[in-house]
Design an enzyme around this catalytic site. Structure first.
Site, mmCIF file in Angstrom:
data_model
loop_
_atom_site.group_PDB
_atom_site.id
_atom_site.type_symbol
_atom_site.label_atom_id
_atom_site.label_comp_id
_atom_site.label_asym_id
_atom_site.label_seq_id
_atom_site.Cartn_x
_atom_site.Cartn_y
_atom_site.Cartn_z
ATOM 1 C CE LYS A 1 -8.142 0.065 4.529
ATOM 2 N NZ LYS A 1 -8.448 -1.374 4.564
ATOM 3 C CB ILE B 1 -0.984 -0.001 1.197
ATOM 4 C CG1 ILE B 1 -2.053 1.064 1.011
ATOM 5 C CG2 ILE B 1 -0.238 0.211 2.513
ATOM 6 C CD1 ILE B 1 -2.989 0.801 -0.148
ATOM 7 N NE ARG C 1 9.793 -5.903 11.012
ATOM 8 C CZ ARG C 1 9.063 -6.906 11.473
ATOM 9 N NH1 ARG C 1 9.560 -7.709 12.404
ATOM 10 N NH2 ARG C 1 7.847 -7.136 11.023
#
Length: 309
Positions: free
Chosen positions: A91, A15, A38
Site C-alpha cells: 500500500k 518494510i 538497487r
C-alpha cells in the site's frame, strides 16, 4: 499437497525487512526465490539490481511482491503482469487512481492475480469490529491517527515528493479500515492539508467526510506526534461506542476491552495472496486511495513550518 508458489521480493527496504520477509518465511504456501533492489540484498536467494533482468532470467518465478515506493511501482507491475506473473502491491497500490484501475484491467486481461493490499484491514480486531457493527445504526465516526515521522520513516525523502503521499502514507491505513467497516462509499466534503514550506507533501491533514446516507465522519492525521503514538477509530452507534485502538489491534465497547492480540497483519496478507492465486482471483479495492485523491482535490493548502530530520 500443492507446491509452494515461487515468489520474488521487489524493493528491499525497511518494510520489506520488518514485515514481508518474516511473513513469507512463515507461510508454507510461498518459497522466496529472488529479490530485486538497487541497494538491498536478501540472503540465500538470487539477487538482482534490475527488474527487467530479473523477469528475463527467472521465468520460473510465478509471483512478485512489489514493495517499492508507489511512484515507480506502476511500470514494474505492468511488466510483471504482461510477463504472466501474479502481483502483490504494497500500500498504497499506485500513485494515482488511473494507474490502479489500469493495473486491474490489465490483470483481468492477462488472467493473473492482482492483490492490492491494505495491511491494516488484517489487524486482529477489524473483522470482530465489522461483525459487532452489523445491524447497528451508526451515528458518527472519528479517526485520530498521529505518529512521529522521524521514528517510522527515517531518511525516506521520497515520502515528501510528488507521489509520496506525505502524512497520507500512514493515514491511508486508517482509511482502509474505515472503508472496510462501512457498506457505503466515503465522500470527502472538505480537507485541510498542512504542508511544510520546504516540502511538497502534507505533514498533517484534517478531513470532514460523510456517506451518501449522511453519516458524519472526521479524520485527523499528523506526523509530528512524539512520545506515545495514536492510531484510534471511534464509532458511535445506537448500541454503544466501539473504539479500535493501536491500529486495530485493540477493541473496546463503551470503554471496556473486548479483544487484543499481537500484530499479524502481513501474515494475513500473504495468506490472502496464496488464497487468491490458487483460486485464480484478484482483490483490487481502491476505495482508500480514492478518498486520499479526493482530499487532495478539494483540500485547502496551509503552509506550515519547515520540516527537518
Amino acid at each position: 499437497m500443492t507446491d509452494p508458489i515461487s515468489l520474488a521480493l521487489v524493493g528491499v527496504g525497511k518494510i520489506a525487512r520488518d514485515q514481508h520477509i518474516p511473513s513469507i518465511a512463515g507461510n508454507d504456501a510461498f518459497r522466496l526465490e529472488a529479490a530485486v533492489s538497487r541497494h538491498g540484498r536478501v540472503d540465500d536467494v538470487e539477487n538482482f539490481t534490475d527488474f527487467d533482468e530479473f523477469l528475463k532470467a527467472r521465468p520460473d518465478v510465478k509471483a512478485v511482491s512489489l514493495c517499492t515506493p508507489p511512484e515507480v511501482r506502476f511500470d514494474m507491475a505492468v511488466k510483471a503482469i504482461e510477463a504472466g506473473r501474479h502481483v502483490l502491491l504494497e500500500k498504497p497500490p499506485a500513485a494515482t487512481i488511473g494507474e490502479a484501475e489500469a493495473l486491474s484491467a490489465l490483470a483481468r486481461t492477462r488472467g493473473v492475480t492482482l492483490f492490492a493490499t491494505w495491511h491494516s484491514r488484517f489487524a486482529v480486531c477489524v473483522a470482530p469490529a465489522t461483525t459487532w457493527l452489523a445491524g447497528k445504526a451508526l451515528q458518527s465516526i472519528e479517526i485520530i491517527w498521529k505518529e512521529d515521522v522521524r521514528r517510522w520513516h527515517p531518511g525516506q525523502d521520497w515520502i515528501w515528493e510528488a507521489g509520496g503521499f506525505g502524512v497520507f502514507d500512514p493515514g491511508i491505513n486508517a482509511l482502509s479500515i474505515l472503508t472496510a467497516l462501512l457498506s457505503e462509499p466515503v465522500i470527502v466534503r472538505s480537507a485541510k492539508l498542512e504542508i511544510p514550506e520546504n516540502r511538497r507533501q502534507p505533514i498533517a491533514a484534517s478531513l470532514a467526510m460523510r456517506t451518501p446516507s449522511g453519516l458524519p465522519m472526521t479524520a485527523d492525521f499528523d506526523w509530528r506526534q512524539e512520545g506515545p503514538q495514536t492510531w484510534d477509530i471511534t464509532v458511535k452507534t445506537d448500541g454503544g461506542t466501539l473504539t479500535l485502538s493501536k491500529g486495530g489491534s485493540e477493541m473496546y465497547i463503551d470503554g471496556q476491552p473486548q479483544q487484543t492480540d499481537t500484530d499479524r497483519e502481513y501474515a494475513g496478507i500473504y495468506a490472502r495472496f496464496a488464497e487468491l492465486v490458487h483460486a485464480g482471483q484478484s482483490d483490487a479495492d481502491f476505495q482508500p486511495l480514492r478518498v486520499v485523491a479526493d482530499a487532495f482535490l478539494c483540500g485547502e493548502t496551509i503552509k506550515t513550518d519547515a520540516f527537518h530530520e
